[in-house]
Design a protein around this motif. Sequence first.
Motif, short mmCIF file in Angstrom:
data_model
loop_
_atom_site.label_atom_id
_atom_site.label_comp_id
_atom_site.label_asym_id
_atom_site.label_seq_id
_atom_site.Cartn_x
_atom_site.Cartn_y
_atom_site.Cartn_z
N ASP A 105 -18.65 47.16 41.78
CA ASP A 105 -18.52 45.99 42.70
C ASP A 105 -19.44 45.67 43.78
O ASP A 105 -20.51 46.46 43.85
N GLN A 106 -19.60 44.72 44.78
CA GLN A 106 -20.47 44.46 45.48
C GLN A 106 -20.69 45.45 46.51
O GLN A 106 -21.39 45.45 47.41
N TYR A 107 -19.50 46.45 46.84
CA TYR A 107 -19.55 47.82 47.53
C TYR A 107 -19.92 48.73 47.01
O TYR A 107 -20.01 49.91 47.40
N GLY A 108 -20.39 48.60 45.66
CA GLY A 108 -20.88 49.95 44.61
C GLY A 108 -19.64 50.81 44.22
O GLY A 108 -19.77 51.68 43.59
N GLU A 109 -18.45 50.16 44.28
CA GLU A 109 -17.18 50.97 43.65
C GLU A 109 -17.21 50.63 42.24
O GLU A 109 -17.32 49.64 41.73
N PRO A 110 -16.92 51.69 41.49
CA PRO A 110 -17.00 51.52 40.04
C PRO A 110 -15.50 51.23 39.52
O PRO A 110 -14.52 51.13 40.11
N ASP A 111 -15.75 50.40 38.48
CA ASP A 111 -14.49 49.93 37.65
C ASP A 111 -14.76 49.77 36.36
O ASP A 111 -15.87 49.85 35.68
N GLU A 112 -13.68 50.03 35.58
CA GLU A 112 -14.04 49.92 33.84
C GLU A 112 -13.52 48.77 33.38
O GLU A 112 -12.72 48.34 33.75
N VAL A 113 -14.24 48.48 32.27
CA VAL A 113 -13.78 47.10 31.66
C VAL A 113 -13.82 47.29 30.32
O VAL A 113 -14.78 48.11 29.70
N ILE A 114 -12.86 46.58 29.37
CA ILE A 114 -13.11 46.66 27.92
C ILE A 114 -13.32 45.47 27.53
O ILE A 114 -12.85 44.22 27.90
N LEU A 115 -14.13 45.07 26.32
CA LEU A 115 -14.37 44.10 25.59
C LEU A 115 -13.44 44.26 24.42
O LEU A 115 -13.47 45.24 23.78
N VAL A 116 -12.67 43.31 24.03
CA VAL A 116 -12.08 43.26 22.88
C VAL A 116 -12.18 42.08 21.82
O VAL A 116 -12.67 41.05 22.56
N PRO A 117 -11.80 42.22 20.83
CA PRO A 117 -11.90 41.23 19.97
C PRO A 117 -10.95 40.07 20.35
O PRO A 117 -9.78 40.19 20.52
N CYS A 118 -11.39 38.78 19.99
CA CYS A 118 -10.63 37.64 20.40
C CYS A 118 -10.98 36.59 19.33
O CYS A 118 -12.30 36.17 19.40
N GLU A 119 -10.12 35.63 18.82
CA GLU A 119 -10.44 34.96 18.00
C GLU A 119 -10.82 33.34 18.48
O GLU A 119 -10.31 32.44 18.08
N ASP A 120 -11.07 33.30 19.69
CA ASP A 120 -11.54 31.92 20.19
C ASP A 120 -13.18 31.62 19.88
O ASP A 120 -13.40 32.38 18.98
N ASP A 121 -13.43 30.72 20.57
CA ASP A 121 -14.85 30.45 20.37
C ASP A 121 -15.88 31.46 20.56
O ASP A 121 -16.89 31.72 19.81
N SER A 122 -15.81 32.23 21.52
CA SER A 122 -16.57 33.23 21.83
C SER A 122 -16.42 34.68 21.05
O SER A 122 -17.50 35.28 20.73
N GLY A 123 -15.46 34.91 20.47
CA GLY A 123 -15.10 36.01 19.66
C GLY A 123 -14.95 37.39 20.50
O GLY A 123 -14.35 38.16 19.82
N VAL A 124 -14.95 37.50 21.74
CA VAL A 124 -14.62 38.57 22.72
C VAL A 124 -14.14 38.10 23.77
O VAL A 124 -14.38 37.03 24.55
N GLU A 125 -13.21 38.99 24.50
CA GLU A 125 -12.85 38.61 25.99
C GLU A 125 -13.08 40.11 26.75
O GLU A 125 -13.05 41.13 26.14
N ALA A 126 -13.32 39.86 27.93
CA ALA A 126 -13.44 41.30 28.89
C ALA A 126 -12.29 41.23 29.90
O ALA A 126 -12.00 40.31 30.62
N TRP A 127 -11.65 42.50 29.82
CA TRP A 127 -10.68 42.81 30.86
C TRP A 127 -10.75 44.05 31.46
O TRP A 127 -11.20 44.95 31.13
N ILE A 128 -10.23 44.08 32.76
CA ILE A 128 -10.27 45.34 33.71
C ILE A 128 -9.46 46.53 32.61
O ILE A 128 -8.40 46.03 32.39
N ASN A 129 -9.80 47.56 32.65
CA ASN A 129 -9.40 48.39 32.03
C ASN A 129 -8.09 49.09 32.47
O ASN A 129 -7.93 50.38 32.64
N ARG A 130 -7.09 48.35 32.91
CA ARG A 130 -5.90 48.86 33.51
C ARG A 130 -4.61 48.13 33.13
O ARG A 130 -4.81 46.77 33.17
N CYS A 131 -3.57 48.85 32.88
CA CYS A 131 -2.41 47.98 32.63
C CYS A 131 -1.88 47.56 33.86
O CYS A 131 -2.26 48.19 34.91
N THR A 132 -1.42 46.37 33.94
CA THR A 132 -0.90 45.71 35.24
C THR A 132 0.44 46.45 35.70
O THR A 132 0.86 46.19 36.95
#
Length: 142
Positions: A25-52
Amino acid sequence: MSGRTRLTTVETVHENRSWLFTIRDQYGEPDEVILVPCEDDSGVEAWINRCTHEAQRLDTGRGAAMRDGQIICPKHGSMFDSCSGYCDNGDAADTTLPSIEVTVDDGVVYLTEDGVTFAHEGGIDDETDEDDGPSSTSHIGF
């Protein structure tokens, strides 16, 4: 939009069911992201890799568990729609995963989220020290 960074291809995400990467992030702190398949126009979506529900990692480095277009939390089994990030069941019901903006251009996925930078492919713990020296939290450099 300040720019874009090439991540991977839509084909790779679909073949592997998910693609894990680390951002800062803008402070240099790391976070994980997952790209997953999605059947919309782009074919993928990206989400923070953490259950809510309890901040459980959805992809622990072996790929996200997926079934019928949903990401499954490995801890309690809550299922998040891969296209919307919304969960309608289990302990995380009525929550939505935080999204990260990506753009697909000619089958290639680019990170386009403002305020973050691409750190590396894989999880936070997969980061290696570039100079192979000891890590330090000191403000003094040598």
